[in-house]
Design a protein around this motif. Sequence first.
Motif, PDB file in Angstrom:
ATOM      1  N   ARG A  19       6.032 -17.265  -9.423  1.00  0.00           N
ATOM      2  CA  ARG A  19       6.701 -15.991  -9.649  1.00  0.00           C
ATOM      3  C   ARG A  19       8.109 -16.256 -10.131  1.00  0.00           C
ATOM      4  N   SER A  21      11.827 -14.834 -11.400  1.00  0.00           N
ATOM      5  CA  SER A  21      12.743 -13.714 -11.211  1.00  0.00           C
ATOM      6  C   SER A  21      13.913 -13.857 -12.173  1.00  0.00           C
ATOM      7  N   THR A  77      16.663  -6.339 -11.881  1.00  0.00           N
ATOM      8  CA  THR A  77      15.897  -7.581 -11.799  1.00  0.00           C
ATOM      9  C   THR A  77      14.498  -7.376 -12.359  1.00  0.00           C
ATOM     10  N   TYR A  79      10.660  -9.367 -12.823  1.00  0.00           N
ATOM     11  CA  TYR A  79       9.819 -10.406 -12.247  1.00  0.00           C
ATOM     12  C   TYR A  79       8.639 -10.687 -13.170  1.00  0.00           C
TER      13      TYR A  79
END
Length: 121
Positions: A19, A21, A77, A79
Amino acid sequence: QVQLVESGGGLVQAGGSLRLSCAASGSIVSINGMGWYRQAPGNQRELVAKITSGGSTNYADSVKGRFTISRDNAKNTVYLQMDSLKPEDTAVYVCYADGVNSWGTFLARYWGQGTQVTVSS
């Protein structure tokens, strides 16, 4: 000045997950589109996925069904959840954010520094 800071890259075996970010900070009025590009040695840069401020998404055919892009507008943000990774996903992944003014007029595209994703077979 706007900075994008990425995290989450690394080494993973084929079939695994990562993942990524990307957090934007600095003198931000507003951010519209955000997304991820990737570039592997010898290959052209490829738009992997993008998302609007309203949550509409688009994916490259090569990652559809395996990658999921999302964002937290309150945190500026974005992701990228990457599942079922393949060796051909190995690349430097770079995030971007499109800054807009209070009228929604595009100001500039800001870029992250890039994070390496390596998928071993």
